[in-house]
Design an enzyme around this catalytic site. Structure first.
Site, mmCIF file in Angstrom:
data_model
loop_
_atom_site.group_PDB
_atom_site.id
_atom_site.type_symbol
_atom_site.label_atom_id
_atom_site.label_comp_id
_atom_site.label_asym_id
_atom_site.label_seq_id
_atom_site.Cartn_x
_atom_site.Cartn_y
_atom_site.Cartn_z
ATOM 1 N N GLY A 169 2.442 5.074 6.965
ATOM 2 C CA GLY A 169 2.650 3.965 6.044
ATOM 3 C C GLY A 169 2.178 2.700 6.726
ATOM 4 N N CYS A 170 2.111 1.584 6.000
ATOM 5 C CA CYS A 170 1.465 0.431 6.606
ATOM 6 C C CYS A 170 1.746 -0.876 5.892
ATOM 7 C CB CYS A 170 -0.048 0.607 6.598
ATOM 8 S SG CYS A 170 -0.615 2.098 7.357
ATOM 9 N N ALA A 171 1.275 -1.956 6.558
ATOM 10 C CA ALA A 171 1.221 -3.290 5.961
ATOM 11 C C ALA A 171 -0.209 -3.774 6.079
ATOM 12 C CB ALA A 171 2.129 -4.228 6.735
ATOM 13 N N HIS A 211 -3.853 -5.321 9.788
ATOM 14 C CA HIS A 211 -3.193 -4.044 9.513
ATOM 15 C C HIS A 211 -2.062 -3.793 10.489
ATOM 16 C CE1 HIS A 211 -2.729 0.371 9.409
ATOM 17 N NE2 HIS A 211 -2.974 0.196 8.135
ATOM 18 N N ASN A 234 -3.243 0.977 3.308
ATOM 19 C CA ASN A 234 -1.850 1.390 3.307
ATOM 20 C C ASN A 234 -1.727 2.542 2.341
ATOM 21 O OD1 ASN A 234 0.886 1.703 3.100
ATOM 22 N ND2 ASN A 234 1.192 -0.115 1.838
#
Lengths: 364, 501
Positions: A12-14, A182, A209
């Site tokens: 998962g990510c921003a 990121h 993401n």
């Protein structure tokens, strides 16, 4: 435990991005700060940035950013580089020693131009040659890894929280008209720097993401055309897909978006005849490049950015504006960090590309 | 001779306290197992004739009947199995080749049953097909290598001919002759209602069924039966049958007894003469000859129809498919060794060819390695039994699947494997009018529509579980599969990891 590339690791990510439509250059500090309110969307196992317009003095040369596992690897790889490129400058990547970032590999930066004689011998255009050489290094030189290969742009990434990665790479000392960022939340702990994002090839860079469910269908399709997915990450395969569609097939950004986030057949059927025909055609010709599952991506290219969500909008992504600036982020809080009085904040619909380019006439 | 006596394989068990001697079983059995004894007022059975088609069991109004496997067996022997010994007796008595029907029943590995499907948990969401769009439409045919544009910069949207299917399943080839008029009518109507295709097989196309042309694949086989200009023009696609999974390397033989009336006219074979399809096409002795037939058929139909080349899965199938992909074919259909047949020599059916799972995986990978996967679509058949088999086949790399045995089961087939006798009590594999009429095409078509509608729902559920909302994102998506109980080599060929990896 297997390293990234030997095994596929979902994460998962921003993400965040900012661009000046006037082509005004800003330091990387702002984008690094934008990642702070999204701290909990990362877990310290990867952060990175891409900046466009950061190397004006070397804008005609490919900037190769490279990781090496040791000095010997670098020496060996440099022999290979010299056989393919004229190296106009090579230097250690400037970094700050900070407690939050440790165990860094040998990080080196080269500004290069392909050797004309080798280009002619291989009957390739310059970009194809650079792309192939980068992939050759990444697959055939263990311990060496090219993580950035564009002109007048560069990618900076590490294992750590993104705001720390920004400090580590001294982003406050670079100025670019467009930045992407990121923060990564991988579900495994390989701790390899190459696995962080953005992923880039030539001038393209991707921050992403999501976890795409079509991954292996996409990978096996794109690998037919000379791409090798050595990292097994979504970001890598999406970058190659965009390179294939834009550079090799000559599609426009909008057309490429309608391949990877294709409208549903029922939507296509409701379009006016000419548009319907084109959409039907693209979806029929490139079924293997449809990307399903959740994703929000910001695709960086020379002179602009494209933001795109999967067609069901399974990941958050908002866009905001202020004067000539456009901001994109996983959360509005990140935009408010960059521009507290940002306007027109909106959430693009699933599959709807948001393309921002610097104004005509602005040279970047 | 007593040495030839083989105790019947099945026993007819009649519960006399339930039997009301209504004689339904007697009327229903074309094999003449049941007979009425007027003296006793009861029904007798001659179980030597029983093929265990379950027709009498299904129709007995008082559930007085059951068919059980006979327990009169030879002395057990792990090497000399009961069947093996009895086949020796039969051949010693007749001097003939043994015939069988339907697919290989032997205990070979069924790889579908050793492959497991993935689902989303936590890191990405599964998708509910009842709430979100879930797409199963596919286009079969060659895809262009390059995008070209006109002088205005618009994309030229001219595609090579494509076969559009609402879901990635088609009814595979079964000829009129091997199956009945009513079976064909059921398949044709169902295919039309479902938005998929059925396949004429090598028996030509009955004049009544030209109306279903847009959902018909017309086959050109080695006997060229029923092939003429209108026939080729009638179909949505043309299939060149090079081989069949149940009997690779050999042709076909429809006995003269079945070449009567409409069958004779449709096949363009005189009544009563045997219709023999040669083992090879006698104008195709090599790959360059195949190319000529492919282009002859394209010329004959103005390049308007995709050409399918159907081949049996044999040992070097990957190389063969690569050759076919370069022959101008738009679609390759691969038929695995468990595929069905109306009649085949038993030894061939049970010993020749390879499983479709391995063949499909090998072909898909080879075509990708050579960069020609987009030149052709791949259709996998023989045997696809259910929706999860379809999903696994697509994930291994198929564009669509062919089903036939499952379709016949939907029509009432009970898999007794005696199609070659022509006495199908369910009205499917027979030309006897009194048997054919037992299959009502309205009900048959509805049951086929029901079956594939159910499969479509299941395919959507499985896709949604994987977080995929369109079938094309599953194609070749082998990361969605894991093997269970497979060795390294099998996993390598299938291109999948073991469960737990």
């Amino acid at each position: 435990m297997k390293l990234e590339g030997q095994v596929r690791i979902p994460s998962g990510c921003a993400i965040a991005a900012a661009i000046s439509r006037d082509g005004k250059r800003m330091t990387g500090e702002m984008i690094a700060n934008a990642m702070k309110p999204m701290h909990d969307r990362s877990n310290g196992l990867g952060g990175g940035f891409a900046g466009y317009g950061i190397y004006p003095e070397y804008k005609d040369f490919y900037a190769l950013h490279m990781f090496f596992d040791c000095r010997t690897t670098r020496k060996d790889c440099e022999v290979f580089l010299k056989e393919h490129f004229e190296i106009v400058k090579s230097e250690i990547m400037p970094t700050r020693k900070i407690p939050a970032i440790t165990d860094e590999p040998v990080i080196w930066r080269y500004f290069v131009a392909p050797l004309q004689s080798v280009l002619h011998a291989q009957q390739l255009d310059e970009e194809e040659f650079v792309a192939r050489t980068v992939m050759k290094i990444n697959t055939e030189h263990p311990g060496a890894y090219v993580f950035s290969s564009g002109k007048n742009m560069g990618t900076f990434k590490a294992v750590g929280f993104p705001e720390d990665v920004g400090v580590f790479y001294r982003l406050d000392e670079y100025e670019g008209y467009s930045w992407t960022a990121h923060g990564r939340y991988p579900t495994n702990t390989p701790g390899w720097w190459g696995g962080a994002h953005p992923f880039s090839l030539l001038d393209w860079s991707i921050v992403h993401n999501g976890e795409i469910s079509s991954y292996d269908a996409n990978r096996r399709f794109i690998e037919m055309f000379g791409y090798q997915c050595t990292l097994q990450t979504d970001t890598e395969v999406i970058t190659y897909i965009m390179d294939y569609l834009l550079r090799r097939q000559g599609l426009t950004l909008e057309e490429a978006a309608s391949v990877v986030a294709a409208p549903f057949w029922s939507t296509i059927e409701d379009k006016p005849p000419a548009e319907r025909e084109t959409l039907m055609y693209l979806r029929t010709v490139f079924p293997g490049l449809l990307i399903t599952g959740p994703f929000s991506v910001v695709f960086g290219f020379r002179g602009g950015l494209m933001a795109l969500n999967d067609r069901l909008k399974l990941r958050s992504m908002v866009v905001g504006e202020k004067d000539d600036m456009v901001y994109i982020a996983s959360e509005e809080a990140a935009i408010r960090t960059m521009a507290p009085d940002a306007e027109n904040i909106w959430a693009p619909a699933g599959g709807e590309p948001v393309i921002i380019r610097v104004k005509d006439g602005v040279v970047v | 001779m007593s040495v030839d006596f083989i105790y019947p394989e099945f026993e007819v068990v009649r519960n006399d306290s339930r039997c009301i001697a209504c004689r339904v079983c007697e009327r229903q059995c074309a094999n003449e197992v049941h007979s009425f004894d007027p003296k006793q007022g009861s029904i007798l059975s001659d179980e030597r004739k029983c093929v265990n088609c379950q027709r009498c069991v299904s129709l007995c109004p008082t559930r007085a009947l059951k068919i059980v496997k006979s327990n009169c067996t030879l002395r057990e022997n792990a090497n000399w199995k009961d069947d093996t010994i009895k086949e020796v007796y039969k051949q010693a008595a007749s001097g003939g080749v043994l015939l069988s029907s339907m697919g290989n029943p032997k205990e070979f590995p069924v790889y579908w049953d050793k492959i497991l499907i993935n689902a989303s948990q936590v890191t990405n969401p599964s998708i509910d097909p009842l709430r979100e769009p879930m797409e199963t439409r596919v286009f079969l045919g060659k895809k262009p290598d390059r995008i070209t544009r006109d002088q205005n910069g618009n994309i030229r949207c001219k595609l090579p001919p494509q076969l559009e299917l609402s879901m990635p399943v088609m009814f595979s080839a079964m000829s009129y002759g091997s199956i009945s008029y009513n079976a064909h009518a059921s398949l044709a109507r169902a295919a039309t209602e479902l938005g998929i295709c059925y396949n004429t097989g090598e028996g030509g196309l009955h004049e009544d069924f030209y109306a279903y042309g847009p959902n018909t694949i017309v086959q050109v086989a080695s006997g060229r039966f029923g092939v003429h200009k209108d026939y080729l023009d009638a179909g949505a696609a043309i299939e060149i049958k090079m081989g069949q999974g149940a009997k690779p390397g050999i042709g076909g033989h429809l006995p003269g007894a079945k070449i009567i009336g409409d069958v004779s006219r449709t096949r363009m074979v005189p009544e009563g003469s045997d219709a023999i399809s040669p083992a090879p096409h006698h104008d195709i002795y090599s790959i360059e000859d195949l190319r000529q037939l492919v282009y002859s058929l394209k010329e004959a139909t103005q390049y308007q129809k995709p050409i399918i080349v159907k081949v049996a899965a044999v040992h070097n199938i990957a190389a063969i498919a690569s050759g076919v992909a370069r022959s101008g074919a738009d679609i390759i259909a691969i038929d695995g060794f468990r595929g069905g047949t109306g009649a085949a020599p038993t030894r061939i059916r049970d010993n020749v060819g390879i499983p479709i799972e391995l063949a499909l995986a090998a072909v898909d990978q080879r075509l990708r390695d050579e960069g020609i996967r987009n030149n052709v679509s791949l259709v996998a058949g023989g045997s696809i039994r259910c929706a999860s088999d379809v999903v696994k086949a697509i994930a291994l790399g198929a564009d669509a699947c062919y089903i036939a045995t499952a379709a016949l089961l939907a029509l009432g087939c009970h898999l007794c494997r005696t199609c070659q006798s022509g006495k199908c009590n369910w009205g499917i594999a027979t030309q006897r009018p009194e048997l054919v009429k037992r299959l009502n095409p309205d009900m048959g078509a509805q049951r086929l529509v029901n079956l594939l509608t159910a499969w479509k729902h299941e395919i959507k559920e499985l896709l949604g579980g994987m977080g995929i909302n369109s079938i094309e994102a599953l194609k070749g998506n082998r990361l969605m599969l894991r093997g269970i109980g497979l060795n390294e080599k099998e996993l390598e060929i299938l291109g999948i990891s073991h469960a737990g990896e």
